[in-house]
Design a protein around this motif. Sequence first.
Motif, PDB file in Angstrom:
ATOM      1  N   TYR A 124       8.072  -4.202 -20.006  1.00 50.58           N
ATOM      2  CA  TYR A 124       7.219  -5.487 -20.344  1.00 50.58           C
ATOM      3  C   TYR A 124       6.954  -6.033 -19.150  1.00 50.58           C
ATOM      4  N   GLN A 155      15.490  -6.884 -25.159  1.00 50.44           N
ATOM      5  CA  GLN A 155      14.967  -6.814 -24.084  1.00 50.44           C
ATOM      6  C   GLN A 155      15.992  -7.142 -22.939  1.00 50.44           C
ATOM      7  N   LEU A 202       3.337 -12.597 -22.747  1.00 51.25           N
ATOM      8  CA  LEU A 202       3.108 -11.417 -22.359  1.00 51.25           C
ATOM      9  C   LEU A 202       1.974 -10.981 -21.662  1.00 51.25           C
ATOM     10  N   THR A 257      11.326  -1.086 -32.729  1.00 53.04           N
ATOM     11  CA  THR A 257      11.267  -2.529 -33.024  1.00 53.04           C
ATOM     12  C   THR A 257      12.690  -3.108 -33.049  1.00 53.04           C
ATOM     13  N   THR A 305       7.635 -13.210 -29.180  1.00 51.72           N
ATOM     14  CA  THR A 305       7.064 -14.138 -28.744  1.00 51.72           C
ATOM     15  C   THR A 305       8.198 -15.567 -28.608  1.00 51.72           C
ATOM     16  N   GLY A 310      -1.242  -7.506 -23.305  1.00 58.58           N
ATOM     17  CA  GLY A 310      -0.610  -8.558 -24.178  1.00 58.58           C
ATOM     18  C   GLY A 310      -1.538  -9.603 -24.299  1.00 58.58           C
ATOM     19  N   GLY A 328       4.100  -7.194 -34.883  1.00 54.82           N
ATOM     20  CA  GLY A 328       4.321  -7.156 -33.210  1.00 54.82           C
ATOM     21  C   GLY A 328       4.967  -6.061 -32.799  1.00 54.82           C
ATOM     22  N   TYR A 383       2.209  -4.403 -21.783  1.00 57.30           N
ATOM     23  CA  TYR A 383       3.675  -3.735 -22.110  1.00 57.30           C
ATOM     24  C   TYR A 383       3.289  -2.216 -22.086  1.00 57.30           C
ATOM     25  N   GLN A 425       4.951   1.375 -24.149  1.00 59.55           N
ATOM     26  CA  GLN A 425       6.215   2.235 -24.956  1.00 59.55           C
ATOM     27  C   GLN A 425       6.518   3.223 -24.425  1.00 59.55           C
ATOM     28  N   TYR A 459       6.032 -10.234 -18.207  1.00 58.54           N
ATOM     29  CA  TYR A 459       5.721 -11.621 -18.730  1.00 58.54           C
ATOM     30  C   TYR A 459       5.473 -12.619 -17.450  1.00 58.54           C
ATOM     31  N   LYS A 519       7.366  -6.426 -29.435  1.00 57.47           N
ATOM     32  CA  LYS A 519       6.765  -7.755 -28.765  1.00 57.47           C
ATOM     33  C   LYS A 519       7.417  -9.213 -29.304  1.00 57.47           C
TER      34      LYS A 519
END
Lengths: 114, 113
Positions: B33, B102, B45, B98, A103, B58, A98, B48, B50, B35, A101
């Motif tokens: 992002y 956020q 989502l 990653t 969840t 999303g 993911g 998004y 990067q 939402y 992202k």
Amino acid sequence: AQSVAQPEDQVNVAEGNPLTVKCTYSVSGNPYLFWYVQYPNRGLQFLLKYITGDNLVKGSYGFEAEFNKSQTSFHLKKPSALVSDSALYFCAGILTGGGNKLTFGTGTQLKVEL
Amino acid sequence: DGGITQSPKYLFRKEGQNVTLSCEQNLNHDAMYWYRQDPGQGLRLIYYSQIVNDFQKGDIAEGYSVSREKKESFPLTVTSAQKNPTAFYLCASSIAGTINIQYFGAGTRLSVL
């Protein structure tokens, strides 16, 4: 399917008592888990995260969370609840493949009463 | 004062109208992002990004569009194709890569007239 679940829509606790907000996860690899809090009509605030290492993670405002791999859980805890802790709490996870992202679970409304 | 600014705080849309929600950040974050939050459903989502000039769909992108022409800005347009736009919309940003935290704006509440 990979997911994050919060089994309780609402949790009520008396001020001064310990609180627990539950979260379970289902991911195929190593889980990356987060807790966020939302006050009414506001954005989310980061509380803590688990990436690896110690199973007990300490975060903001006296909150902590316990990662339990065997039970696939990441419950949020606080030893002594305050009325000001009343808010909506979200558990979130980064699932395998993911990227960054998140969840989110469906949220648990915490109500701390005097 | 660093952070993410969403505007307006409240927005009303008429039938058949496109509306644009603003999101600006001064955190020097690469990733941004959008939402959508509905009661009892958590956050889902929409889009998004990067990096500048690149964005991905999303989970619920239908009826929405975005652009990322500047690093600090990531506006969301709710088009007339979105038949149920009433919701609370949240913008977030993070550093690239990653497992990064956020950071969220205060949100925009969109309602249909």
